[in-house]
Design an enzyme around this catalytic site. Structure first.
Site, PDB file in Angstrom:
ATOM      1  CG  ASP A 212      -8.145  -4.571  -2.240  1.00  0.00           C
ATOM      2  OD1 ASP A 212     -10.214  -4.901  -2.150  1.00  0.00           O
ATOM      3  OD2 ASP A 212      -7.862  -3.569  -3.002  1.00  0.00           O
TER       4      ASP A 212
ATOM      5  CG  HIS B  13      -1.885   1.007   1.196  1.00  0.00           C
ATOM      6  ND1 HIS B  13      -2.640   2.303   1.137  1.00  0.00           N
ATOM      7  CD2 HIS B  13      -3.035   0.291   0.679  1.00  0.00           C
ATOM      8  CE1 HIS B  13      -3.245   2.617   1.075  1.00  0.00           C
ATOM      9  NE2 HIS B  13      -3.867   1.563   0.891  1.00  0.00           N
TER      10      HIS B  13
HETATM   11  N1  ACO Z   1       4.080  -6.654  -4.690  1.00  0.00           N
HETATM   12  C1  ACO Z   1       4.889  -7.135  -4.781  1.00  0.00           C
HETATM   13  N2  ACO Z   1       6.484  -6.859  -4.974  1.00  0.00           N
HETATM   14  C2  ACO Z   1       5.523  -5.342  -4.623  1.00  0.00           C
HETATM   15  C3  ACO Z   1       4.049  -5.083  -4.358  1.00  0.00           C
HETATM   16  C4  ACO Z   1       3.184  -6.021  -4.357  1.00  0.00           C
HETATM   17  N3  ACO Z   1       2.310  -6.575  -4.375  1.00  0.00           N
HETATM   18  N4  ACO Z   1       4.062  -3.733  -3.980  1.00  0.00           N
HETATM   19  C5  ACO Z   1       4.916  -3.218  -3.988  1.00  0.00           C
HETATM   20  N5  ACO Z   1       5.883  -3.765  -4.547  1.00  0.00           N
HETATM   21  C6  ACO Z   1       7.584  -4.003  -3.869  1.00  0.00           C
HETATM   22  C7  ACO Z   1       7.776  -3.015  -5.216  1.00  0.00           C
HETATM   23  O1  ACO Z   1       8.219  -3.665  -5.957  1.00  0.00           O
HETATM   24  C8  ACO Z   1       8.867  -1.533  -4.713  1.00  0.00           C
HETATM   25  O2  ACO Z   1      10.343  -2.946  -4.747  1.00  0.00           O
HETATM   26  P1  ACO Z   1      11.857  -2.339  -4.729  1.00  0.00           P
HETATM   27  O3  ACO Z   1      11.965  -0.729  -3.733  1.00  0.00           O
HETATM   28  O4  ACO Z   1      13.138  -3.649  -5.301  1.00  0.00           O
HETATM   29  O5  ACO Z   1      11.814  -1.880  -6.521  1.00  0.00           O
HETATM   30  C9  ACO Z   1       8.837  -1.392  -3.640  1.00  0.00           C
HETATM   31  O6  ACO Z   1       7.815  -2.688  -2.964  1.00  0.00           O
HETATM   32  C10 ACO Z   1       8.338  -0.096  -3.906  1.00  0.00           C
HETATM   33  O7  ACO Z   1       6.701  -0.067  -4.087  1.00  0.00           O
HETATM   34  P2  ACO Z   1       5.619   1.234  -5.011  1.00  0.00           P
HETATM   35  O8  ACO Z   1       5.403   0.907  -6.219  1.00  0.00           O
HETATM   36  O9  ACO Z   1       7.095   2.407  -5.356  1.00  0.00           O
HETATM   37  O10 ACO Z   1       4.877   1.267  -4.286  1.00  0.00           O
HETATM   38  P3  ACO Z   1       3.313   1.958  -4.010  1.00  0.00           P
HETATM   39  O11 ACO Z   1       3.557   3.066  -2.696  1.00  0.00           O
HETATM   40  O12 ACO Z   1       4.025   2.928  -5.469  1.00  0.00           O
HETATM   41  O13 ACO Z   1       2.656   1.098  -4.702  1.00  0.00           O
HETATM   42  C11 ACO Z   1       0.352  -0.345  -4.414  1.00  0.00           C
HETATM   43  C12 ACO Z   1       1.883   0.768  -4.278  1.00  0.00           C
HETATM   44  C13 ACO Z   1       0.277   0.522  -6.323  1.00  0.00           C
HETATM   45  C14 ACO Z   1      -0.127   0.069  -4.035  1.00  0.00           C
HETATM   46  C15 ACO Z   1       2.126  -1.413  -4.681  1.00  0.00           C
HETATM   47  O14 ACO Z   1       1.815  -1.758  -3.483  1.00  0.00           O
HETATM   48  C16 ACO Z   1       0.545  -2.733  -5.623  1.00  0.00           C
HETATM   49  O15 ACO Z   1       0.629  -2.706  -6.993  1.00  0.00           O
HETATM   50  N6  ACO Z   1      -0.140  -3.326  -4.694  1.00  0.00           N
HETATM   51  C17 ACO Z   1      -0.435  -4.606  -5.636  1.00  0.00           C
HETATM   52  C18 ACO Z   1      -1.982  -4.439  -5.909  1.00  0.00           C
HETATM   53  C19 ACO Z   1      -3.153  -3.835  -4.794  1.00  0.00           C
HETATM   54  O16 ACO Z   1      -3.112  -5.167  -3.400  1.00  0.00           O
HETATM   55  N7  ACO Z   1      -3.568  -2.376  -4.699  1.00  0.00           N
HETATM   56  C20 ACO Z   1      -4.500  -2.132  -3.444  1.00  0.00           C
HETATM   57  C21 ACO Z   1      -4.717  -1.248  -3.429  1.00  0.00           C
HETATM   58  S1  ACO Z   1      -5.383  -0.669  -1.845  1.00  0.00           S
HETATM   59  C22 ACO Z   1      -7.050  -0.115  -2.230  1.00  0.00           C
HETATM   60  O17 ACO Z   1      -6.869   0.738  -3.364  1.00  0.00           O
HETATM   61  C23 ACO Z   1      -7.322  -0.186  -1.690  1.00  0.00           C
END
Ligand code: ACO
Length: 427
Positions: A361, A303
């Protein structure tokens, strides 16, 4: 901390005021920064930028805390009702008994749709995604309720809020019925908000529909858990759309479009698809390896704000167990996969290092499936619940004396000015 921040740029030092909220990080007020420095700030994805002042929702992502108007989400989910939370978000305080009764009555008596509105649905293909129907149909509300589109009239703002909260379940249920090829079911005023919605979705003319208190309570709780979440992507979209003076129905349609994306509201559908793809517990290590190899993400994990367990996920996990027990699906293999996946991910260095925890989720997909909804409806249900958050935030923005049209700046890296080349002279 000092009351001003200093930035040295181009041999000049600029003082920027520091503003304090009631809790959470202070903010550096950069409104005068461009005028004084002739430079912009750069923050794609708004990772460090507060776009507004708000009194509605507070999140401490590191501590895993979510408060609505100061009340903990866990307490609201356990002790309150969705309409109680709607009133709280919209008005700032919990209603007393008389206010609750009046609010419930108002919402209940706004649930019907204009008869002409139903014709919209017939224009869609039967296999249209219910979110595509929602985006179109909600935008069309502004063509029906002209008497609540004057954003400068506080009474009209409140009527539009009531209409949206009340009509969204009716529209969502119609999108579902249209998608499944069943006749539309009209709302009934003797049922609660969640009962009414479940009945409009699941009753058919061929047999009676009886409310189930466990499932109704679960639906209501799912609505509470999704009611608002501060300045997330869809809420910011609603605020940005509304900042131009657009009417509230159009703004909520914009919010629905944003919510649809898999990184936001579409994640519960993706999370369920992922659990189905994994299928059995023994396939989890292989799947986790794919995540580490960056072939895909673990859906329902991570998140932007929570770097701890999402407090909504705790309630959702409990609700998931209650619903599966009630419908006799306690041994659902997907639940086993989810629990084991969560256990492994929470003890794996890759996820610990990146502070990746289950979000709301992760369990909502399994729960909604057990309630009888297909995956295509998951984001629609999220939209029904989030409508109150969107409209409360929109209303707060319109009533904020500091509100201006939203107009971000950019770092331009394109071509410099150059002469036009006629087509016969182009290489
Ligand atoms: N699975 C694996 N790795 C992940 C995930 C994930 N779900 N989420 C983040 N990471 C990793 C990234 O690869 C990154 O790794 P790195 O530093 O080695 O490059 C690090 O964690 C940070 O990730 P960001 O993309 O910079 O984090 P951001 O805060 O931008 O993303 C997001 C948040 C979009 C929710 C992300 O965690 C994601 O895509 N999750 C999956 C989708 C999801 O479940 N969304 C629901 C959100 S809650 C809602 O809307 C109710």
């Amino acid at each position: 901390m000092a009351d001003t921040a200093k930035i040295s740029i181009g041999g000049k030092t600029i003082d920027l005021p520091i503003l304090k909220g009631t809790t959470g990080p202070d903010v550096v007020d950069i409104r005068k920064y461009y005028a004084e420095s002739d430079t912009f700030t750069y923050d794609p994805g708004f990772t460090s930028t507060a776009s507004c002042e708000s009194k509605i929702t507070y999140i401490d992502g590191d501590a895993g805390i979510l408060l609505h108007r100061g009340y903990k989400i866990g307490e609201l989910a356990e002790q309150s009702t969705f309409l109680d939370v709607c009133y709280l978000l919209l008005h700032g305080e919990l209603p007393n008994a008389a206010q609750y009764e009046e609010f419930e009555h108002t919402i209940t008596y706004h649930t019907m749709l204009h008869e002409q509105f139903d014709r919209f649905f017939q224009g869609f293909r039967r296999d249209a995604h219910p979110m595509a129907i929602m985006t179109g149909a909600v935008g069309a509300l502004s063509a029906f309720y002209h008497d609540s589109t004057d954003i400068n009239d506080p009474e009209q703002r409140m009527i539009s809020a009531h209409r949206l909260i009340a009509k969204m379940p009716t529209i969502a249920a119609r999108a579902f019925k249209y998608f499944t090829g069943q006749p539309f079911v009209h709302p009934r005023n003797d049922l609660s908000y969640a009962e009414n919605f479940l009945r409009m979705c699941f009753s058919v003319p061929a047999e009676d529909w009886k409310p189930n208190p466990v499932l109704t309570r679960a639906m209501d709780r799912i609505f509470i858990l999704h009611a608002d979440h501060e300045q997330n992507a869809s809420t910011s979209t609603v605020r940005l759309a509304g900042s131009s003076g657009a009417n509230p129905f159009a703004c909520i349609a914009a919010g629905i479009a944003c919510l649809w994306g898999p990184a936001h509201g579409g994640a519960n559908e993706e999370a369920l698809n992922m659990l189905k793809e994994i299928g059995t517990v023994d396939k989890i290590p292989e799947y986790i390896q794919g995540v580490k190899d960056r072939r895909y993400r673990l859906m329902g994990f991570g998140h932007r704000v929570y770097k701890n367990y999402d407090p909504r996920a705790t309630v959702m996990q409990k609700t998931c167990h209650e619903v599966l027990k009630e419908v006799g699906d306690e041994n659902d293999p997907l639940l086993k996969v989810a629990l084991e996946l969560e256990r492994i991910a929470l003890s794996d260095e890759y996820f610990i290092e990146r502070k990746l925890y289950p979000n709301v989720d992760f369990y909502s997909g399994i729960t909604l499936r057990a309630l009888g909804f297909p995956a295509e409806m998951f984001t629609v249900l999220f939209a029904v619940a989030r409508t109150v958050g969107w409209i409360s935030q929109w209303k707060e923005m319109i009533e904020d004396p500091a509100y201006k049209i939203g107009r971000p700046r950019q770092l331009y890296t394109g071509a410099l000015e150059r002469p036009y080349v006629p087509v016969d002279k182009r290489p």
